[in-house]
Design a protein around this motif. Structure first.
Motif, PDB file in Angstrom:
ATOM      1  N   UNK A   1     -22.912 -21.551   6.623  1.00 27.77           N
ATOM      2  CA  UNK A   1     -23.804 -20.907   5.660  1.00 27.77           C
ATOM      3  C   UNK A   1     -25.204 -20.902   6.257  1.00 27.77           C
ATOM      4  N   UNK A   2     -25.753 -19.688   6.432  1.00 26.70           N
ATOM      5  CA  UNK A   2     -27.081 -19.521   7.040  1.00 26.70           C
ATOM      6  C   UNK A   2     -27.150 -20.208   8.404  1.00 26.70           C
ATOM      7  N   UNK A   3     -26.051 -20.109   9.156  1.00 20.99           N
ATOM      8  CA  UNK A   3     -26.035 -20.647  10.516  1.00 20.99           C
ATOM      9  C   UNK A   3     -25.780 -22.130  10.609  1.00 20.99           C
ATOM     10  N   UNK A   4     -25.634 -22.829   9.468  1.00 21.27           N
ATOM     11  CA  UNK A   4     -25.410 -24.263   9.473  1.00 21.27           C
ATOM     12  C   UNK A   4     -23.958 -24.556   9.054  1.00 21.27           C
ATOM     13  N   UNK A   5     -23.265 -25.454   9.773  1.00 19.50           N
ATOM     14  CA  UNK A   5     -21.868 -25.747   9.425  1.00 19.50           C
ATOM     15  C   UNK A   5     -21.775 -26.426   8.057  1.00 19.50           C
ATOM     16  N   UNK A   6     -20.743 -26.057   7.324  1.00 28.10           N
ATOM     17  CA  UNK A   6     -20.495 -26.645   6.009  1.00 28.10           C
ATOM     18  C   UNK A   6     -19.522 -27.818   6.155  1.00 28.10           C
ATOM     19  N   UNK A   7     -19.949 -28.952   5.678  1.00 29.78           N
ATOM     20  CA  UNK A   7     -19.086 -30.133   5.719  1.00 29.78           C
ATOM     21  C   UNK A   7     -18.321 -30.210   4.395  1.00 29.78           C
ATOM     22  N   UNK A   8     -17.187 -29.547   4.358  1.00 29.76           N
ATOM     23  CA  UNK A   8     -16.391 -29.527   3.132  1.00 29.76           C
ATOM     24  C   UNK A   8     -15.058 -30.228   3.394  1.00 29.76           C
ATOM     25  N   UNK A   9     -14.624 -31.032   2.463  1.00 27.94           N
ATOM     26  CA  UNK A   9     -13.363 -31.759   2.657  1.00 27.94           C
ATOM     27  C   UNK A   9     -12.151 -30.876   2.361  1.00 27.94           C
ATOM     28  N   UNK A  10     -10.994 -31.446   2.614  1.00 30.00           N
ATOM     29  CA  UNK A  10      -9.745 -30.754   2.293  1.00 30.00           C
ATOM     30  C   UNK A  10      -9.261 -31.088   0.887  1.00 30.00           C
ATOM     31  N   UNK A  11      -9.851 -32.089   0.277  1.00 30.43           N
ATOM     32  CA  UNK A  11      -9.448 -32.484  -1.069  1.00 30.43           C
ATOM     33  C   UNK A  11     -10.164 -31.602  -2.096  1.00 30.43           C
ATOM     34  N   UNK A  12      -9.458 -31.218  -3.120  1.00 28.57           N
ATOM     35  CA  UNK A  12     -10.017 -30.360  -4.164  1.00 28.57           C
ATOM     36  C   UNK A  12     -11.053 -31.136  -4.966  1.00 28.57           C
ATOM     37  N   UNK A  13     -12.235 -30.497  -5.176  1.00 27.89           N
ATOM     38  CA  UNK A  13     -13.277 -31.088  -6.020  1.00 27.89           C
ATOM     39  C   UNK A  13     -14.126 -29.955  -6.577  1.00 27.89           C
ATOM     40  N   UNK A  14     -15.078 -30.266  -7.457  1.00 31.22           N
ATOM     41  CA  UNK A  14     -15.849 -29.230  -8.143  1.00 31.22           C
ATOM     42  C   UNK A  14     -16.998 -28.668  -7.294  1.00 31.22           C
ATOM     43  N   UNK A  15     -17.416 -29.370  -6.269  1.00 29.30           N
ATOM     44  CA  UNK A  15     -18.549 -28.920  -5.475  1.00 29.30           C
ATOM     45  C   UNK A  15     -18.122 -28.010  -4.328  1.00 29.30           C
ATOM     46  N   UNK A  16     -17.003 -28.282  -3.707  1.00 27.14           N
ATOM     47  CA  UNK A  16     -16.570 -27.424  -2.619  1.00 27.14           C
ATOM     48  C   UNK A  16     -15.503 -28.078  -1.759  1.00 27.14           C
ATOM     49  N   UNK A  17     -14.567 -27.271  -1.253  1.00 21.05           N
ATOM     50  CA  UNK A  17     -13.501 -27.756  -0.376  1.00 21.05           C
ATOM     51  C   UNK A  17     -12.910 -26.557   0.339  1.00 21.05           C
ATOM     52  N   UNK A  18     -11.968 -26.842   1.262  1.00 18.52           N
ATOM     53  CA  UNK A  18     -11.278 -25.752   1.936  1.00 18.52           C
ATOM     54  C   UNK A  18      -9.814 -26.138   2.129  1.00 18.52           C
ATOM     55  N   UNK A  19      -8.994 -25.119   2.262  1.00 12.75           N
ATOM     56  CA  UNK A  19      -7.565 -25.325   2.515  1.00 12.75           C
ATOM     57  C   UNK A  19      -7.226 -24.761   3.891  1.00 12.75           C
ATOM     58  N   UNK A  20      -6.222 -25.345   4.540  1.00 12.04           N
ATOM     59  CA  UNK A  20      -5.792 -24.913   5.873  1.00 12.04           C
ATOM     60  C   UNK A  20      -4.279 -24.753   5.858  1.00 12.04           C
ATOM     61  N   UNK A  21      -3.796 -23.668   6.424  1.00  9.27           N
ATOM     62  CA  UNK A  21      -2.366 -23.423   6.535  1.00  9.27           C
ATOM     63  C   UNK A  21      -2.060 -22.903   7.936  1.00  9.27           C
ATOM     64  N   UNK A  22      -1.100 -23.568   8.621  1.00 11.90           N
ATOM     65  CA  UNK A  22      -0.713 -23.175   9.972  1.00 11.90           C
ATOM     66  C   UNK A  22       0.692 -22.572   9.940  1.00 11.90           C
TER      67      UNK A  22
END
Length: 628
Positions: free
Chosen positions: A187-208
């Motif tokens: 975001x705006x050139x800065x990496x987002x430190x988001x976990x894989x666990x679901x929460x209200x502030x932010x997270x991400x999912x990965x599927x291979x």
């Protein structure tokens, strides 16, 4: 065909030394075979690679075999080679359906011409050296594949910042890579430190996903709780993939922005062009009012005017613009704009007002008409009246020369120079280009003023009779004076070059003795009086006296010429006695030849000082006498 060693990217790992201890045929005898085999070989997809297996030491005879060990541990023999003398003879036994098939070069290396995903296996090299024993070693082949271009699919919907949970932002895809890459969100050139666990502030999912080709595809979806500050944020994802020898590559997606829904917190309301810095607009101009709220999407705007504390709605739209065509002074007042945003907080200020001030300037009125006639020496005062808002400033000018400021112009002891056009100008410093003017013409009545251009004689001291002279008379007054001459030939009066009400007339004539006595007069007259000027010429030299002087000068010149000729004649006589004396009648002196009257004896003297038409020198009253 033997591939080049440089095409295979082998990691610099310690080589596995295999020690094979073989018992000899005789009791107590020992022998060993050692192999040089890399434990790991790395290669990019599609590039050639050669798996090396080299027996160390000197052996007269050995057999080298290559096996493919599958995941269950079962070995499948691929190729075999035998050392006979100094040459290694080998062949491929089973390529197990690989295309292109395996190859075995002259050094016993197993060659894969185009690395494939299915080649990522364990390969076992076995060497049998007879009495020296048997040795084997395993090498693992790892294949790398650069993934395709990174693709991102942002959420094209309207995302609300009011929601108190994380919302789907975008999905990032990386296809057909090996090994599986890593995805990072920015975001705006800065990496987002988001976990894989679901929460209200932010997270991400990965599927291979492993594709049918054996390559791997990775998908990551980002979820964030959004805020109003994210309305201008730039997002993108980046894929980091592996390369041989511990290197890495990076593939970034395109950047994208989100469409957010956030309530209005503040409202701005202002007058656009042609408003002045003081907030005034000119009467008759078209005025634009602009209203902007900081909510998204754009809310609905309602424009109104406050009259007696009541809202008079003028217009409602989504653009936030209101145009007032040709505003008049009666439209001055309080105008307002209100944002219709029902998601806004209760304490949000959704309405703004401003004061619209219409500047106007009525035509000017003078206390006198377009013309004002006064007598020479009189005084007067002229008033200039004006109505306008804001209060206009007045100033007086004449011929672009400032005379003063204020509504009253005072004129005292006027002269003919006071005549002309006076201008009263009203302007407003705070409202550019809004000004008016009114003027009147001052006429000064009085007897003429006369001015003559004196002439000087061409000859020093006096005029010569017959010389031409040009006389000029100028006059001014009101009514305009009439110019006349006491001699014929005067030109009609016309405006003079110096202006200021002067007119001039000229007369061209020849100087005579009569004019020197009487002079030439010009007269300027109007109903208020007349004035006259007489031109005098002084003494005038007559034309006859001038002729006598000329005749005398000619006579003197001729006499001098004769004397010069006589002197020349005497010199030609070569010094004879009696030359240049008055001659005596009689015969010439002895020894002198008698002068021939015909001029036949001395032809060079013929015609000199001839006393008569015969051409000879004569005696008597007809000439100078004698020969001289």
């Amino acid at each position: 065909m033997e591939p080049r060693d440089g095409r295979a990217r082998a990691r610099r790992a310690p080589r596995l030394l295999v020690l094979a201890l073989l018992l000899g045929a005789h009791p107590g005898a020992q022998a060993e075979v050692r192999l040089s085999v890399p434990s790991l070989v790395e290669v990019m997809k599609g590039e050639p690679v050669a798996l090396n297996c080299t027996p160390l030491g000197t052996h007269d005879h050995f057999v080298l075999e290559w096996f493919l060990a599958d995941r269950s541990g079962v070995r499948h023999r691929l190729a075999s080679a035998e050392l006979q003398g100094s040459e290694l003879q080998g062949r491929v036994l089973d390529s197990r359906g690989r295309s292109p098939p395996y190859q075995l070069d002259s050094r016993g290396r197993l060659v894969l011409t185009e690395a494939q995903v299915g080649d990522e296996q364990n390969y076992v090299c076995v060497v049998r050296a007879g009495a020296a024993g048997t040795a084997e070693a395993t090498t693992r082949l790892q294949m790398f594949a650069k993934p395709e271009a990174t693709e991102v699919s942002p959420n094209r919907g309207i995302l609300s910042v009011v929601d108190d949970s994380a919302q789907e932002i975008a999905t990032c895809n990386s296809r057909n890579g090996n090994p599986a890459p890593q995805i990072t969100w920015y975001r705006n050139g800065q990496p987002l430190e988001v976990p894989l666990e679901v929460n209200t502030e932010g997270y991400m999912t990965i599927r291979t996903v492993r594709e049918a080709s054996g390559l791997q595809s990775l998908t990551s979806t980002l979820y964030l709780r959004l805020h109003k500050a994210d309305r201008d944020a730039s997002f993108h994802c980046s894929v980091r993939y592996h390369l041989p020898t511990g290197q890495h590559g990076r593939l970034d997606s395109r950047a994208f922005h989100l469409t957010l829904h956030y309530p209005t917190e503040r409202v701005q309301f202002w007058v656009g062009s042609p408003s002045t810095t003081e907030g005034w607009v000119r009467e008759g101009d078209s005025v634009q009012l602009f209203c902007r709220g900081d909510g998204s999407p754009s809310p609905e705007y309602t424009f109104f005017r406050l009259q007696d504390k009541q809202e008079d709605v003028l217009k409602t739209n989504l653009e936030g613009n209101l145009t007032l065509e040709g505003v008049q002074r009666g439209q001055s007042g309080t105008y307002g704009c209100r944002v219709e945003d029902y998601d806004a907080a209760d304490d949000a200020e959704l309405s703004k007002t401003l004061e619209l001030r219409v500047a106007y300037l009525d035509p000017l009125e003078l206390s006198t008409g377009e013309e004002l006639s006064l007598h020479l020496g009189n005084s007067t005062a002229v008033n200039c009246s004006v109505q306008g808002l804001p209060t206009p400033a007045l100033r007086w000018t004449k011929d672009s020369v400032p005379l003063g400021t204020g509504p009253t112009l005072s004129l005292s002891s006027i002269t003919f120079d006071s005549a002309g056009t006076y201008i009263c100008e009203a302007s407003m410093p705070t409202v550019p280009l809004l000004s008016r003017t009114q003027s009147f013409r001052l006429l000064v009545q009085g007897p003429p003023q006369l001015r003559a251009e004196e002439t000087q004689p061409k000859t020093e001291g006096s005029w010569m009779e017959g010389e031409e002279v040009r006389l000029v008379c100028s006059a001014r007054g009101y009514p305009e004076p009439k110019l006349s001459w006491n001699q014929l030939g005067g030109s009609p009066a016309e405006p003079a070059l110096q202006g200021q009400g002067w007119v001039s007339s000229s007369l061209t004539l020849k100087v005579t003795s009569a004019l020197s006595q009487d002079g030439v007069s010009c007269e300027a007259s109007n109903p208020h009086g007349k004035k006259q000027h007489v031109f005098h010429f002084g003494s005038v030299t007559p034309q006859t006296a001038q002729a006598g002087v000329a005749v005398m000068a000619v006579a003197v010149s001729v006499g001098l010429l004769l004397l010069v000729v006589a002197a020349f004649y005497c010199m030609r006589r070569k010094g004879r006695p009696g030359c240049c004396r008055r001659g005596e009648k009689g015969t010439p002196p002895a020894g002198e030849p008698e002068l021939s009257h015909s001029g036949s004896e001395r032809p060079e003297q013929t015609g000199l000082l001839m006393g008569g038409p015969s051409g000879g020198a004569r005696h008597g009253s007809g000439g100078f006498g004698d020969e001289c």
